[in-house]
Design a protein around this motif. Sequence first.
Motif, PDB file in Angstrom:
ATOM      1  N   GLN A 249       0.808  -1.220   0.000  1.00  0.00           N
ATOM      2  CA  GLN A 249       0.000   0.000   0.000  1.00  0.00           C
ATOM      3  C   GLN A 249       0.836   1.262   0.000  1.00  0.00           C
ATOM      4  N   PRO A 291      -0.886   2.794  -3.851  1.00  0.00           N
ATOM      5  CA  PRO A 291      -1.621   4.032  -3.551  1.00  0.00           C
ATOM      6  C   PRO A 291      -0.795   5.140  -2.907  1.00  0.00           C
ATOM      7  N   THR A 399      -3.917  11.181  -6.024  1.00  0.00           N
ATOM      8  CA  THR A 399      -3.789   9.983  -5.177  1.00  0.00           C
ATOM      9  C   THR A 399      -5.101   9.220  -5.181  1.00  0.00           C
ATOM     10  N   ARG A 400      -4.952   7.883  -5.110  1.00  0.00           N
ATOM     11  CA  ARG A 400      -6.168   7.054  -5.070  1.00  0.00           C
ATOM     12  C   ARG A 400      -6.481   6.677  -3.632  1.00  0.00           C
ATOM     13  N   GLY A 401      -7.758   6.551  -3.310  1.00  0.00           N
ATOM     14  CA  GLY A 401      -8.139   5.961  -2.019  1.00  0.00           C
ATOM     15  C   GLY A 401      -8.186   6.962  -0.883  1.00  0.00           C
TER      16      GLY A 401
END
Length: 509
Positions: A249, A291, A399-401
Amino acid sequence: MNPNLASIMPQVIGVWCRELGHDVSFVCYTGLEDLLTELPSQVDLVFIGAFTESAHTAYALSNLFRSKGAITAIGGPHARCYPEDALRYFDYVLGFTDRETLHDILRECCPHRPLGIHIAARQQPKTLPGVRERWQFIEPTLKTAPLIKIVPMLGSLGCPYTCSFCIDAAVPYQSLDFDGIQEDLRFLLTKFRRPMVAWHDPNFGVRFDDYLDVIERAVPRGRIDFIAESSLSLLSEPHLKRLERNGFQALLPGIESWFDLGNKSKTGAQIGMEKVRQVAEHVNLILRYIPYVQANFVLGLDTDQGPEPFELTKRFLDLAPGAFPGYSLLTAFGRAAPLNLDYQRANRVLPFPFHFLNNNQAMNVTPRNYSWRAFYDHVIDLTAYSFSWQAIARRCRATRGLTARGMNFVRAVSTEGFGRLRYHRDVRRRLDSDPQFLPYFDRETTELPGYYLDLVRKDLGLLWEWLPEGALEHDPNAYSKSEPEGTHALGSLLGIASEGRKNPAAGRV
Ligand code: B12
Ligand code: SF4
C-alpha cells in the motif's frame, strides 16, 4: 501514529532476556507517556534503545535509574553513532547486538563508572526473534494506537549499495530466515482481520523474488497490507505489478539528490532536469500500482549549489504531484557513515545538541555551497511550495483511495508540513534578529543560543532535572579523532568485542 513506529530491537532484547530467565518490564515511549510514572521503580539492569534525537531523554533516565542502584545499558542508533559520548552516562554501550553479546552483559551486570564499556558483536545477528515471540511486546504497544495498527517486521539487514552518507554503506546485506518470515505472516493472520505490516529493512526487495515468493506462500492474496522502504532501482514495472497483487500500500523510495546517487534511482549518470523527468515518470508509474508514495530527499548535499536543486524538486512535484515529499536536512550522525569522517576532518560539523538531530530541527553540517541564510531561504521556499494549498489539492487529486488522501492531508497540515515550515521560518528569522544565532551557526562560538536551550528544557519536562551536567554538549569530531588520517574507518563501525566476565545472576531487567 507514534506506537506504529516502534522499534523492533527493544522487543528482541525483551524476548532474549525472558528466554534467559529474567523478569522483564517493557515500556515503549511514544512521546506521550509520563515516563516517571510508567517506568518500574526497582530494577537491576535497564536497557534503553534510543535514536540520537532521544539521547538526552535516555541520558536523564540512566541517571535516574543509577541513582536507584540500577546498572544501565544503551543500544540503538545513538549508541552506534555516538558511543564515546554515551559511555559517559551508561555502564554498557552496545553496537551490533546478538544474543551472545546480551548474555555477556547479563552475566556480568556490574557498574562501569565513570566511563562505561563499549561492547559489540562482530556483525549483525544471523537470526532475530520473529513476530510470534515479540507479540508479548507488540500487542501492548499497539493497544495505544487508536486507529491504524502497524506491525514491524524485518526481512533483511544491511544493504548491497554503498551510499556514502548511509549507516548501511559498510554493512553487508543478509536476508533473515524465510521460514520464520512465512510463519510470522501466518501468525498475524490469526491476530487481525486485515493486518498491516511495515518492513523495517533498510532497502526492501533486494532479493525480490525470494521475498515475494514467501509472501505469496503465506498470505492469501490481499489479506495483509504492506509498507516498505525501497530504492527506485528495485521498483521495475513487473515488480510493481507483483507488489500490487500482494497488498503493498505504501512505498518510500529514496531519491535524495538530483546531482548525485544515480545508482539508487536507476538514473545512472543522468543529473538535473533529465533526472527529474525520469524519476517523476517512474514515481507516476509506481502510483499506478501503489496508492501511497513518499519520495525522500536530502537537502544541503555538497553536490547542490544555487537555487537549481530546490527548483528541480519543485518541478518534480509538478510532474509527480501524487508523491508525498519527505525532506531531510543533511545530518552527520557521528560515526554512522564513512562520509562523516570527511565532514569532521574538514571541520564542518556543528555541535548542535543531540535533541535537535532528527533531520529537521537542525542541520549539523555547514553547507558547502550556501550561506546559512540562503540555505534556509531555499528550504522555506521549497517547503512552502510543497505544502501550499494548491500542492495539497494536486496531491489529493493525484492519489487514489481515502486512506492515502487522508494521510497526505494530515501529514501536510500537522507538525510535519505546516509545523516544519513554521519552525524553519522561525530559525530563519532568528538568523537575522537573534545575535546568538549566526555566530553559533558559523561556529564562531560554541555557546548554544538560548532558544535551543529553552526547547530542550521544555521537551524534557521533569526529566530535565535528571539530565547529567554537561550532557547537552558533545564532541562533534569524536569519530575523526579516533581514526588515523587517511582511513575510512569501516572496522570501527564494528566496535570492540566484550570480555564477558562471569557473574551469573538472573535479575529484573
Ligand atoms: C526502519 C527505520 C525507521 C523506521 C522505524 C523506526 C524505529 N523506531 O525503529 C521509521 C521509518 C519509523 C524511522 C523513522 C525515523 N528514523 Co529511521 N531508520 C530505520 C532504518 C532503515 C533501519 C533501522 C532498523 O530497525 N534496523 C534493524 C535493526 C535490527 O538493526 P540496527 O538498527 O542496526 O540495530 C542493531 C544495533 O544498533 C543494536 N540495537 C538496536 N536497537 C537496540 C536497542 C537496544 C536496547 C539494544 C541493547 C541494542 C539495539 O542491535 C541491532 C542488531 O545488531 C535505519 C537505517 C539503517 N539501515 O539502520 C534508519 C535510522 C535508524 N533512522 C534514522 C532517523 C534519523 C529517523 C528519523 C528521525 C527520521 C525522521 N526525521 O523522521 C525517524 C525517527 C523515528 C523514531 N524516533 O522512532 C537514523 C538514525 C540516526 C540516529 N543516530 O539517530 C538512521 C540510522 C538512518 C540514517 N539517517 O542514517 N526509521
Ligand atoms: S540504498 Fe538506501 S539503505 Fe542502501 S546504502 Fe543506499 S541509502 Fe543506505
